[in-house]
Design an enzyme around this catalytic site. Structure first.
Site, PDB file in Angstrom:
ATOM      1  N   GLY A 173      74.326  35.413  15.257  1.00 56.14           N
ATOM      2  CA  GLY A 173      74.659  36.816  15.006  1.00 56.14           C
ATOM      3  C   GLY A 173      76.165  37.046  15.040  1.00 56.14           C
ATOM      4  O   GLY A 173      76.709  37.835  14.258  1.00 56.14           O
TER       5      GLY A 173
ATOM      6  N   SER B   1      81.418  32.752  22.705  1.00 59.25           N
ATOM      7  CA  SER B   1      82.119  33.862  22.035  1.00 59.25           C
ATOM      8  C   SER B   1      83.568  33.486  21.721  1.00 59.25           C
ATOM      9  O   SER B   1      84.084  33.798  20.642  1.00 59.25           O
ATOM     10  CB  SER B   1      82.125  35.104  22.934  1.00 59.25           C
ATOM     11  OG  SER B   1      80.824  35.601  23.082  1.00 59.25           O
TER      12      SER B   1
ATOM     13  N   ARG C  35      67.418  40.535  12.369  1.00 56.50           N
ATOM     14  CA  ARG C  35      68.444  41.249  13.148  1.00 56.50           C
ATOM     15  C   ARG C  35      69.202  42.255  12.288  1.00 56.50           C
ATOM     16  O   ARG C  35      69.592  41.956  11.158  1.00 56.50           O
ATOM     17  CB  ARG C  35      69.381  40.229  13.819  1.00 56.50           C
ATOM     18  CG  ARG C  35      68.579  39.321  14.741  1.00 56.50           C
ATOM     19  CD  ARG C  35      69.437  38.371  15.499  1.00 56.50           C
ATOM     20  NE  ARG C  35      70.292  39.058  16.458  1.00 56.50           N
ATOM     21  CZ  ARG C  35      71.181  38.449  17.226  1.00 56.50           C
ATOM     22  NH1 ARG C  35      71.363  37.144  17.112  1.00 56.50           N
ATOM     23  NH2 ARG C  35      71.898  39.133  18.081  1.00 56.50           N
TER      24      ARG C  35
ATOM     25  N   ASP D  21      73.670  39.073  28.004  1.00 61.71           N
ATOM     26  CA  ASP D  21      73.043  37.780  27.684  1.00 61.71           C
ATOM     27  C   ASP D  21      72.422  37.111  28.906  1.00 61.71           C
ATOM     28  O   ASP D  21      71.691  36.125  28.780  1.00 61.71           O
ATOM     29  CB  ASP D  21      74.087  36.836  27.070  1.00 61.71           C
ATOM     30  CG  ASP D  21      74.510  37.299  25.679  1.00 61.71           C
ATOM     31  OD1 ASP D  21      73.771  38.082  25.050  1.00 61.71           O
ATOM     32  OD2 ASP D  21      75.590  36.883  25.225  1.00 61.71           O
TER      33      ASP D  21
ATOM     34  N   SER E 272      78.481  47.311  21.374  1.00 62.16           N
ATOM     35  CA  SER E 272      78.381  45.979  20.773  1.00 62.16           C
ATOM     36  C   SER E 272      79.753  45.394  20.480  1.00 62.16           C
ATOM     37  O   SER E 272      80.522  45.938  19.686  1.00 62.16           O
ATOM     38  CB  SER E 272      77.572  46.048  19.475  1.00 62.16           C
ATOM     39  OG  SER E 272      77.761  44.867  18.726  1.00 62.16           O
TER      40      SER E 272
HETATM   41  C1  S3P Z   1      78.704  38.544  21.401  1.00 57.69           C
HETATM   42  C2  S3P Z   1      78.363  39.831  21.704  1.00 57.69           C
HETATM   43  C3  S3P Z   1      77.053  40.232  22.235  1.00 57.69           C
HETATM   44  C4  S3P Z   1      76.299  39.038  22.804  1.00 57.69           C
HETATM   45  C5  S3P Z   1      76.347  37.854  21.896  1.00 57.69           C
HETATM   46  C6  S3P Z   1      77.777  37.423  21.641  1.00 57.69           C
HETATM   47  C7  S3P Z   1      80.046  38.273  20.853  1.00 57.69           C
HETATM   48  O1  S3P Z   1      76.282  40.788  21.183  1.00 57.69           O
HETATM   49  O2  S3P Z   1      74.962  39.388  23.080  1.00 57.69           O
HETATM   50  O3  S3P Z   1      75.643  36.758  22.467  1.00 57.69           O
HETATM   51  O4  S3P Z   1      80.468  37.088  20.830  1.00 57.69           O
HETATM   52  O5  S3P Z   1      80.716  39.222  20.447  1.00 57.69           O
HETATM   53  P1  S3P Z   1      76.383  42.366  20.808  1.00 57.69           P
HETATM   54  O6  S3P Z   1      77.769  42.623  20.443  1.00 57.69           O
HETATM   55  O7  S3P Z   1      75.438  42.551  19.656  1.00 57.69           O
HETATM   56  O8  S3P Z   1      75.936  43.094  22.026  1.00 57.69           O
END
Ligand code: S3P
Length: 438
Positions: free
Chosen positions: A104, A33, A132, A325, A177
């Site tokens: 994502g 992240s 997604r 996660d 999220s």
């Molecule tokens: C993330 C947020 C989470 C996590 C993903 C990384 C991020 O997703 O599951 O692996 O870097 O902001 P969500 O924000 O969809 O919960």
């Protein structure tokens, strides 16, 4: 691990079962992240940002490739990056489709950045990304004034966006999220006025910390976040701590493989990410945490884990975003705990790289786990001796790593299909597993 067997689509990795012990120390690779965000902030700031301990996983490489297509010069050697940012205004229209691969975080955060840019961009990813939901970011970004469209009424990739001239909004997040929150923060930085975002539950706050690190302002009162538009950020050096979500696989391995003692070095200890440590302690795991004193904008430290006697627990509510996660590997841990573990309020698992309620339950069941899916999580009964078998990551890196650790405590060998998915977040994973067996 005895290498790959078979070839082509049938290729399967044989992982040795019944390990007698795991010993040693590991330097966990950079946080995924934070690595993504370091590229994004470097790209939109003014000046040269240097990033050390950058995670060279496929997901973060997709982010680099996308920002290069947006005209940003990025140099990379080993685990260091130099990003030459020219502010939001330095981003230019890409000549081709932006490919986010399996990531994502890349697509959702980038949509927030592109929402403020007055040019056209098209984004797509792999078959997992195509499943997604993107409406969670597209809807508020459209409210702010961006034009966004895509497949199935606009909510799925390929997605097209033309941004510019955003107005601030007040937005209550419908899901917990960090990706949606961060996307709106990036758009808010470029909007006219002050954008407020209300979180249902606290999610990882790396974006908020990084804004401040890059000289910007963001206010946080309880669950309300306020970000002023028109801010310009200044380049900074970023030291990426180890990824606690990657460390999690070895924390669990150390707790469940007999005679084990593992030290994980320089692991990120941001409290919005440390749910796994709290849950493991509650389950009886022998953990010691040595937080570093030099601080920085993201806390980190070393963690020692030893083989432990475990008991079942309930994981729910505000704990879920702090370990979202880690649920696949916690499910494995729960198979080795006495009693029942219940995981609830985790319906978000259904829209991760795979439907992680289904993939965890199906694959662990193949190894003999007593686990059942529920509407919003799973129930696991322990303690169970797992058996060998053939399993698949289904192209999901965290499922692949969880099954590799499961193999260690099976009484027969495990054959893992689609193990290459692990490169998304942990290219050195199998080398690190081996190092602890030497
Ligand atoms: C993330 C947020 C989470 C996590 C993903 C990384 C991020 O997703 O599951 O692996 O870097 O902001 P969500 O924000 O969809 O919960």
């Amino acid at each position: 691990m005895n290498g790959r067997i078979g070839s082509g689509f049938l290729e399967s990795l044989k992982i040795q079962a019944n390990l007698k012990r795991l010993q040693g120390s590991l330097r966990i690779p950079g946080d995924k992240s934070i690595s993504h965000r370091s590229v994004m902030f470097g790209a939109i700031a003014h000046g040269v940002t240097t990033v050390s301990n950058f995670l060279p996983g496929d997901d973060c490489l997709s982010t680099i490739a996308c920002f290069r297509q947006l005209g940003v010069k990025i140099e990379r050697n080993q685990k260091e990056l130099r990003i030459y940012g020219n502010g939001f205004a330095g981003l230019t229209e890409p000549g081709e489709m932006l490919d986010v691969g399996n990531s994502g975080t890349t697509i959702r955060l980038m949509l927030g950045i592109l929402a403020g840019r007055d040019f056209f961009a098209a984004l797509q990813g792999d078959s997992s990304i195509a499943r997604r939901p993107m409406t969670r970011v597209a809807k508020p970004l459209k409210e702010m004034g961006a034009f966004i469209d895509g497949r199935k009424g606009g909510g799925y990739t390929p997605i097209v966006i033309r941004g510019g001239h955003l107005k601030a909004i007040n937005y209550q997040l419908p899901v917990a999220s960090a990706q949606v929150k961060s996307s709106l923060i990036f758009a808010g930085l470029q909007a006219n006025g002050t954008t407020t975002i209300i979180e249902t539950e606290q999610t990882r706050d790396h974006t908020e910390r990084m804004i401040r690190h890059f000289g910007g302002e963001i206010e946080k009162r309880g669950t309300v976040i306020a970000v002023k538009g028109g801010q310009e950020l200044e380049a900074r050096d970023v030291q990426v701590p180890g990824d606690i979500s990657s460390a999690a696989f070895f924390l669990v391995a150390g707790a469940i493989v007999p005679n084990s003692e593992i030290i994980l070095e320089r692991v990120g200890l941001n409290p919005t990410r440390t749910g796994i440590l709290d849950v493991m302690k509650k389950m009886g795991a022998q953990l010691e945490i040595f937080e570093a004193e030099d601080g920085g904008f993201e806390p980190y430290g070393d963690i020692l884990v030893k083989t432990s006697e475990l008991k079942g627990t309930v994981i729910e509510g505000e704990m879920i975003p702090r370990l979202i996660d880690e649920i696949p590997i916690i499910a494995l841990l729960a198979t080795q705990a006495e009693g029942t573990t219940i995981i609830k309020d985790a319906q978000e698992l259904k829209v991760k790289e795979t439907n992680r309620i289904d993939t965890v339950v199906n694959e662990l069941s193949k190894l003999g786990a007593k686990i059942q899916a529920t509407e919003d999580g799973m129930i696991i009964h322990g303690k169970t001796q797992l058996s060998g078998g053939r399993v698949s990551s289904h192209g999901d890196h965290r499922i692949g790593m969880m099954l590799s650790i499961a193999a260690f405590i099976c009484d027969g060998d495990v054959f893992l299909d689609k193990s290459e998915a692990i490169d998304v977040s942990y290219p050195e994973f199998f080398d690190h597993l081996k190092k602890l067996q030497d």
